[in-house]
Motif scaffolding. Sequence first.
Motif, mmCIF file in Angstrom:
data_model
loop_
_atom_site.group_PDB
_atom_site.id
_atom_site.type_symbol
_atom_site.label_atom_id
_atom_site.label_comp_id
_atom_site.label_asym_id
_atom_site.label_seq_id
_atom_site.Cartn_x
_atom_site.Cartn_y
_atom_site.Cartn_z
ATOM 1 N N UNK A 249 4.099 8.026 -6.402
ATOM 2 C CA UNK A 249 3.561 7.609 -5.120
ATOM 3 C C UNK A 249 2.045 7.465 -5.153
ATOM 4 N N UNK B 23 0.919 4.147 -5.980
ATOM 5 C CA UNK B 23 1.185 3.104 -5.001
ATOM 6 C C UNK B 23 0.125 3.098 -3.914
ATOM 7 N N UNK B 24 -0.286 4.273 -3.496
ATOM 8 C CA UNK B 24 -1.130 4.333 -2.312
ATOM 9 C C UNK B 24 -2.576 4.698 -2.597
ATOM 10 N N UNK C 283 5.894 -0.100 -7.631
ATOM 11 C CA UNK C 283 6.864 -0.404 -6.566
ATOM 12 C C UNK C 283 8.048 -1.171 -7.149
ATOM 13 N N UNK D 149 -0.101 -0.595 -8.509
ATOM 14 C CA UNK D 149 0.776 -0.206 -7.389
ATOM 15 C C UNK D 149 1.997 -1.106 -7.302
ATOM 16 N N UNK D 150 1.781 -2.400 -7.447
ATOM 17 C CA UNK D 150 2.894 -3.332 -7.364
ATOM 18 C C UNK D 150 3.906 -3.099 -8.473
#
Lengths: 286, 281, 422
Positions: free
Chosen positions: B267, B270-271, B202, B198-199
């Motif tokens: 996305x 990320x989540x 981002x 996720x990082x």
Amino acid sequence: MRFSLSDKLLAYLLLLPAALVLFFVLLFPMVSTLLTSFGIELNNFNFTFDNYVRLFKDPEFWNSFKNTLIFVPISVIGDLVLGLSVALLLNQKIKGRKFFRVLVLLPWMIPSVVTGATWRWMYNPISGIINSILLRVGLIEEPVLWLSSKSIALFSIIMANIWRGFPYVMLIMLTGLQSIDSDIYEAGTIDGVNSWQKFIYLTLPNLKKNIIVVLALTTVWEFRQIDLVKTMTGGGPGSLTEVLVSFVFKQYFEFFQFDYASAIAVIMSVLMLIISIPYIKGILAD
Amino acid sequence: MKQISKKVRFNWKIVIYLLLAVVLIYVLFPILWMIITSLKSEQEALLIPPTWFPKKITTFGFRYMWQMKPFLIYFKNSLLTAGPTAIFSTLFGGLAAYSVSRFRFPLRKFFMGFVLCTQMIPGVLLVGPYFKVLNKFQLYDTHLALILGYTAVALPFCTWMLKGYFDSIPRELDEATLVDGCTKFTAFFKVILPLSFPGIVATGVFSFLLAWGDLLWALCLTSSESMSTVTLGIANSVGEYRVVWPALMAAALIACVPSIVFYSFLQKYIVSGMTKGGVKG
Amino acid sequence: MFKKSMIFVLLIILCFSSVASSAKTVVRFQDWHMTEDVWLKCLKEVKADYEKLHPEVEIRFEPVAHKDKSNKFIIASEAKNAPDVVHCEIQDIPPYIAKGYLLNLNDLIEKEDKNFLDQWADGPKQICNYYGQMRAMPDNAQSIVLFYNPRLFKQAGLDPNKPPTTWEEFREYAKKLTNGKDQWGFGMVANKSASLISRFFPILWSFGGDIFNEDMTKSKLDSPESIEAFEFFVDLYIKDGVTPPAPNEMSAQDVRTYFSQEKVAMQFGSGFTISIVDQLNPSLKAPEVLKCAPLPVGKNKVTFSQMDFWGISANTKVKEEAWEFVKYLTSKEVQTKFFIDNGVTSARIDVGESELIKNNKFGNVISEQIPYGKAMPMFIGMNEVNDAIIIATQEALTKQKTPEAALKDASAKVNSIIARYK
């Protein structure tokens, strides 16, 4: 077949690509800025402090210095508070959160030149939509001069700046929140703590590293932020919204004072460096 | 007892929605205004005082922008600079961050400080000397020049962000793989990379948008229209003698589409939170 | 497979086409007008015509927004990789020359006819002349005049054929044309741009004030005449309220927008004004309805000379080709085209004083006022001086300082700027 490198060597090797790119692009500009600020040229090695002396005597420099010290902290805190709150909201199980997660990122995706032009237009006393709505609703009687009043011009720009800056913080916070174990929360629920306590004692400590990173990066980022000031007021009215970086820009591109602009930039960097020492310590603390 | 907790939860939700509403107005109103404007005719957009909704919805702005500007070329250029920038800065930043996060060596502090320092000189002063460097290597007016420049600007951010993410991964995990006979280097790819995905995403999104939205470097380091990026193309349409607001707004909105697609696609990484399952030791 | 081979073929064609085009000599051409569609159309036609005449040359457009034009040129010139032909405004000329960005055109001009330069008016030529060296070629020469809306004049009971002739009259007219709600007598431009300078200096000069003393060793902004002019200008907003709110946010374009919607009855402008206003609101029928007149007169009859120039980059590698193109841009034919398409009046005598312009309702007034035009002083630190004056104007308009205090501060700044450049 495996050959073992010493750890230290590997560590440096890993840094190498990043370091190379940084050196290629930034080393010469940084050195050149530093030299120019002392009036040193390729064919002329004379050394002078004139630019720094001039800078300390220049009221316009101090004015933009002061404005920067208002502009940057408020923007950074605004970004952080808004970014964190929106991240917390969008981390809840609510309907349409996926959609909202894309939507709130939009301000960040719009080129900041357009952001500046649009906000400037929305703020306009006569042709701006904000005054138009406020007048029609009856909240105000006279149009508010958002970008022309002594007391609010800078804050009007900060409003637009936070609008533009917070999605980035939100994104980092969201990923930070995702990596917190939901088990911790479940344990908390059993103990009967309320949401606020949960936030203070569970969420925040777990986000500590993310917050440090965000603070460090947005601080540097907001120092460099120029497009909004440039497009919205150009530093005006008078020099009420002139910040350091727009002052550098003006000295360089409008006044052709390359050496003076460099000196201001060096001072600006020193200022940023001092501010970011705690961050550097924070991120490296284990 | 159960009912009370239900009630509390219910109220909490209302508060969330209220807060969300306030934030959404602040966040979305300017965007809404841009959309409304993009659907007006040129003359209507200039009306004083402004009309709240288009009297007559028209696609004039979109057509105008598309006809007047070679947007496909702009998009191609932006993708060809922002894409590689995202990849390079995340990759290089990731390697550096891994080094700083997992190794102890004397220059560690210096490197993190130095990396941040490189960001402190305003772009105004960087771009001139960088231009001279590019001249030396005959790179002026190329995608590579922009990619390198943006990577250098994005790298420090990526390094710092990824260092934060890597730190949050327990060290026992990569030590476990070391016991299994991996090198530290393979531990990076086998453990750290998947866990901090996720990082990384981002960070990639961040660098992509940084390159996508930049104006100064694109302005100064390209000359021909065939090298122009979307942002530069849009900035060029804020003319001295004429601002065609609907077209400008339409262009700004269209310019967001690739970023939206890029982000929406990523996305879920990320989540998803998928990464955390196996971490607890 | 078919697709792949198609792409391959396309690529080859692309390669060849780029080879073919690179065989031509490329002249890089930077002009902010390329970002404005009316001008772009005109320039594209000029380019096409030129390339037909000179098939061995390719003119490569390098569009740049007006606000970014000097940034880009500075960075490129510092790196010695600037566009060959560049369009400059008057305030760009002194610093560009001082920094050595512009080529000395003397030896190119010497190769031309003996009387080559006679075709241009003296005023613009003097700006280009740097100690006997021609560093640029004049493009257009215009004067700032008063544009007004006769329809609004009639509504306010004023004679549309008698525009104000003195500043006092101008103020009275403006008051009558203001209703305090959605119509104002005068559109003041006071944002951070050179537009404020070109619209305020005529008033300053007309009242007998000036920026510098005669030998440019001291500021004259603190003289009573200068202060009187400044107070007159600022009071149009603060005391009389005859200009829309927040003039410090108004760009020239904003004012033209108000003007085109009949929210503003009078504004200062020049040749370019009408075609833009017409575009902003075609239903107004600007070319027929609107009128223009000389600026009101105070102690002196004076206006501001609005001028543009063509420069050749000092580090150009295609000197001869660039010069050929500049000669074409400044030719009678192209300059006439610029007037017909965009309304700007040429610095060439044979165009600027031609029947075509004399018979034009706006061109006529503008060219008649050119003899009264005064140019921006040619001082290397002029951008800083202008900035000081703009800041003072904005400070006075937003009541941060009294007009007198603001202008005196600006005057002190100007003195220190002069001292620094000595």
